[in-house]
Design an enzyme around this catalytic site. Structure first.
Site, PDB file in Angstrom:
ATOM      1  N   TYR A 127       0.850  -1.191   0.000  1.00  0.00           N
ATOM      2  CA  TYR A 127       0.000   0.000   0.000  1.00  0.00           C
ATOM      3  C   TYR A 127       0.885   1.241   0.000  1.00  0.00           C
ATOM      4  O   TYR A 127       1.744   1.398   0.866  1.00  0.00           O
ATOM      5  CB  TYR A 127      -0.933   0.047   1.210  1.00  0.00           C
ATOM      6  CG  TYR A 127      -1.845   1.252   1.129  1.00  0.00           C
ATOM      7  CD1 TYR A 127      -2.969   1.226   0.309  1.00  0.00           C
ATOM      8  CD2 TYR A 127      -1.550   2.430   1.800  1.00  0.00           C
ATOM      9  CE1 TYR A 127      -3.785   2.341   0.180  1.00  0.00           C
ATOM     10  CE2 TYR A 127      -2.357   3.545   1.678  1.00  0.00           C
ATOM     11  CZ  TYR A 127      -3.467   3.498   0.862  1.00  0.00           C
ATOM     12  OH  TYR A 127      -4.258   4.606   0.720  1.00  0.00           O
ATOM     13  N   ASN A 208      -2.870   6.583   6.507  1.00  0.00           N
ATOM     14  CA  ASN A 208      -3.488   7.445   7.512  1.00  0.00           C
ATOM     15  C   ASN A 208      -4.178   6.607   8.594  1.00  0.00           C
ATOM     16  O   ASN A 208      -4.054   5.386   8.635  1.00  0.00           O
ATOM     17  CB  ASN A 208      -4.463   8.424   6.848  1.00  0.00           C
ATOM     18  CG  ASN A 208      -5.602   7.707   6.126  1.00  0.00           C
ATOM     19  OD1 ASN A 208      -5.893   6.536   6.379  1.00  0.00           O
ATOM     20  ND2 ASN A 208      -6.253   8.407   5.219  1.00  0.00           N
ATOM     21  N   SER A 232       5.247   9.565  12.739  1.00  0.00           N
ATOM     22  CA  SER A 232       6.690   9.499  12.562  1.00  0.00           C
ATOM     23  C   SER A 232       7.410  10.262  13.667  1.00  0.00           C
ATOM     24  O   SER A 232       6.863  11.201  14.249  1.00  0.00           O
ATOM     25  CB  SER A 232       7.061  10.079  11.194  1.00  0.00           C
ATOM     26  OG  SER A 232       8.336   9.651  10.812  1.00  0.00           O
ATOM     27  N   GLN A 254      11.826  15.683  10.232  1.00  0.00           N
ATOM     28  CA  GLN A 254      10.822  14.773  10.757  1.00  0.00           C
ATOM     29  C   GLN A 254       9.543  15.510  11.117  1.00  0.00           C
ATOM     30  O   GLN A 254       8.437  15.014  10.909  1.00  0.00           O
ATOM     31  CB  GLN A 254      11.373  14.054  11.991  1.00  0.00           C
ATOM     32  CG  GLN A 254      10.638  12.806  12.354  1.00  0.00           C
ATOM     33  CD  GLN A 254      10.635  11.786  11.226  1.00  0.00           C
ATOM     34  OE1 GLN A 254       9.590  11.281  10.869  1.00  0.00           O
ATOM     35  NE2 GLN A 254      11.779  11.499  10.651  1.00  0.00           N
ATOM     36  N   GLU A 321      11.673   5.801  16.536  1.00  0.00           N
ATOM     37  CA  GLU A 321      11.668   5.249  15.178  1.00  0.00           C
ATOM     38  C   GLU A 321      13.027   5.517  14.522  1.00  0.00           C
ATOM     39  O   GLU A 321      13.674   4.616  14.006  1.00  0.00           O
ATOM     40  CB  GLU A 321      10.548   5.901  14.375  1.00  0.00           C
ATOM     41  CG  GLU A 321      10.500   5.467  12.918  1.00  0.00           C
ATOM     42  CD  GLU A 321       9.516   6.292  12.110  1.00  0.00           C
ATOM     43  OE1 GLU A 321       9.176   5.853  10.996  1.00  0.00           O
ATOM     44  OE2 GLU A 321       9.095   7.382  12.563  1.00  0.00           O
ATOM     45  N   HIS A 322      13.443   6.779  14.511  1.00  0.00           N
ATOM     46  CA  HIS A 322      14.748   7.177  13.979  1.00  0.00           C
ATOM     47  C   HIS A 322      15.607   7.700  15.126  1.00  0.00           C
ATOM     48  O   HIS A 322      15.132   8.505  15.927  1.00  0.00           O
ATOM     49  CB  HIS A 322      14.609   8.292  12.940  1.00  0.00           C
ATOM     50  CG  HIS A 322      13.681   7.973  11.814  1.00  0.00           C
ATOM     51  ND1 HIS A 322      12.339   8.315  11.838  1.00  0.00           N
ATOM     52  CD2 HIS A 322      13.893   7.358  10.624  1.00  0.00           C
ATOM     53  CE1 HIS A 322      11.769   7.916  10.710  1.00  0.00           C
ATOM     54  NE2 HIS A 322      12.686   7.330   9.962  1.00  0.00           N
ATOM     55  N   GLU A 409       3.927 -34.838  31.342  1.00  0.00           N
ATOM     56  CA  GLU A 409       2.909 -33.857  30.941  1.00  0.00           C
ATOM     57  C   GLU A 409       1.533 -34.493  30.776  1.00  0.00           C
ATOM     58  O   GLU A 409       0.593 -33.822  30.357  1.00  0.00           O
ATOM     59  CB  GLU A 409       3.333 -33.162  29.644  1.00  0.00           C
ATOM     60  CG  GLU A 409       4.517 -32.209  29.831  1.00  0.00           C
ATOM     61  CD  GLU A 409       4.704 -31.260  28.660  1.00  0.00           C
ATOM     62  OE1 GLU A 409       4.126 -31.518  27.575  1.00  0.00           O
ATOM     63  OE2 GLU A 409       5.417 -30.250  28.829  1.00  0.00           O
ATOM     64  N   HIS A 414       1.048 -38.814  22.979  1.00  0.00           N
ATOM     65  CA  HIS A 414       2.411 -38.437  22.595  1.00  0.00           C
ATOM     66  C   HIS A 414       3.380 -39.586  22.922  1.00  0.00           C
ATOM     67  O   HIS A 414       4.246 -39.933  22.111  1.00  0.00           O
ATOM     68  CB  HIS A 414       2.852 -37.174  23.351  1.00  0.00           C
ATOM     69  CG  HIS A 414       2.316 -35.896  22.779  1.00  0.00           C
ATOM     70  ND1 HIS A 414       0.980 -35.604  22.735  1.00  0.00           N
ATOM     71  CD2 HIS A 414       2.958 -34.834  22.210  1.00  0.00           C
ATOM     72  CE1 HIS A 414       0.811 -34.408  22.188  1.00  0.00           C
ATOM     73  NE2 HIS A 414       1.998 -33.921  21.852  1.00  0.00           N
TER      74      HIS A 414
END
Length: 427
Positions: A127, A208, A232, A254, A321-322, A409, A414
């Site tokens: 996208y 958005n 951001s 930014q 983020e940065h 268990e 099993h």
């Protein structure tokens, strides 16, 4: 930007001042997205045409962008921009090819072979937001690793009219199908499939609040997404050696993203902090998006730290983020930096380089998610499978261990799966 001396704060105040602004993804957005989901689910392509006209103001007669339209768009791209995109593509390809995994194949004990094999995700959807500033660079960041990973089908959605830059870059990167669909409806179309839109296994890309909510909803069902998204952000660690003009430009690069962006400066020098604040005002006057940047600055901060060690602690807690490090010996701090989407070391490593062309990926976790999520990479477009193969001897040697554990268990079946084989081996 408010300037705060870190050591003057109580522990409670410290936690409060590094909190991000609350995201406004309220009930109204959720209800609107719910309605879009139901519409696309029941009406397919017809819903997409109607929603396109409603939200984008474009009346389409088809959803798929034709090869002729892509060719025409590509012919309108200047040679200068073509060259820039191709240089970025070369660097991004080189960095992501280097991320290809070596397969693991081990004999754990005699007769017990274990492997890890990697396979590409079959079908992925990308996208790309539209608007006045088309993010064609994000096409590079998503399509290139998808192609390197070997995804069999790569489709892309973007709101109409799709910019020439997005169409050219998508074609250059080998995207097979491009749909003129935007918003939450694009996410649901790719997640559910329609008469025209291929159903995908995983959806990538920013958007958005409506796109973010749609991705959240599809992730709760059968379609994976890349990562949680939020506004951001950047955090800059700077000492007295930093250039205030550089620091200011990094913060503003930014802040101009959106009014909900947040920028943080952690400085060990009050003089630098003051000079940076003045430089921000000078540079703001030159920016077309100054009003947007100023809104972001209203909920941003300058912290004065007593040392680089304390600056690192603040950064790790905020988990940006940065993360930009403008100090005398920036690389020396790297071993202590634990939480960041992407790190930019030194005065000549602005965030812009990573956003476009250094080779790293600019799709990054935000809103503190870097404590648990990684930057987008080749691994996100593939999946790992483990393989085990036991010889009769290997099985025999491990059988008692498994029987004892299964019995402890209380999982009798099993244990039986081992016992019946032991009986066949006449043991």
């Amino acid at each position: 930007m408010q300037t705060i001396i870190w050591n003057h704060l109580s522990e409670t105040e410290k936690r409060k001042v590094i909190m991000r602004p609350v995201q406004q993804n309220g009930e109204n957005i959720q209800q609107a997205v719910n309605a879009i989901r139901e519409n696309v689910a029941y009406n397919g392509d017809r819903a997409l045409f109607e929603l396109c006209e409603k939200f984008d103001g474009v009346k389409l007669d088809k959803l798929i962008v034709s090869a002729d339209e892509i060719q025409a768009a590509s012919s309108r791209i200047s040679v200068k921009l073509r060259n820039a995109i191709e240089q970025a593509k070369t660097n991004i390809e080189a960095f992501h090819k280097a991320q290809q995994n070596q397969e693991i194949d081990l004999e754990i004990q005699e007769g017990v072979r274990c492997q890890v094999v990697t396979r590409p995700i079959s079908c992925v959807g990308l996208y790309i937001p539209g608007g006045s500033a088309p993010l064609f660079s994000t096409v590079l960041m998503l399509a290139i690793p998808a192609k390197i990973a070997g995804c069999k089908k790569i489709v892309l959605c973007s709101p109409p009219p799709i910019s020439d830059e997005i169409l050219y870059t998508a074609h250059l990167c080998g995207v097979e199908t491009i749909y003129a669909i935007g918003g939450a409806q694009a996410v649901f179309a790719m997640a559910q499939g329609t008469e025209s839109v291929a159903k995908v296994d995983k959806i990538f890309g920013p958007g958005n609040a409506f796109v973010t909510e749609a991705k959240r909803q599809v992730a709760q069902n059968s379609t994976a997404i890349d990562m949680p998204a939020g506004p951001s952000e950047v955090l800059v660690i700077a000492d007295e050696s930093a250039d205030p003009e550089f620091v200011a430009s990094d913060l503003l690069s930014q802040a101009e993203h959106g009014a909900d962006s947040q920028v943080i400066l952690v400085a060990t020098c009050e003089t630098l902090a003051k000079e940076t604040a003045l430089a921000i005002e000078r540079q703001l006057a030159l920016l077309p998006r100054a009003e947007t940047a100023r809104k972001a600055l209203n909920h941003s901060r300058i912290f004065i730290a007593e040392s680089l060690e304390q600056a690192v602690e603040i950064s790790n807690e905020y988990a940006p983020e940065h993360l930009i490090v403008q100090t005398k010996n920036a690389r020396k701090l790297l071993p202590y930096l634990d939480n960041a989407g992407s790190i930019f070391l030194g005065a000549y490593s602005p965030e812009s380089m990573g956003d476009y062309a250094s080779g790293t990926n600019h799709v990054l976790p935000t809103y503190g998610y870097t404590k648990t999520y990684s930057s987008l990479g080749l691994a996100d477009f593939s999946k790992r499978m483990t393989v085990q193969e036991l010889t009769p001897k290997g099985f025999k040697n491990l059988a008692e261990t498994v029987e004892v554990m299964a019995e402890a268990e209380q999982l009798a079946a099993h244990k039986m799966a081992v016992s019946v084989r032991l009986a066949k081996l006449n043991i």
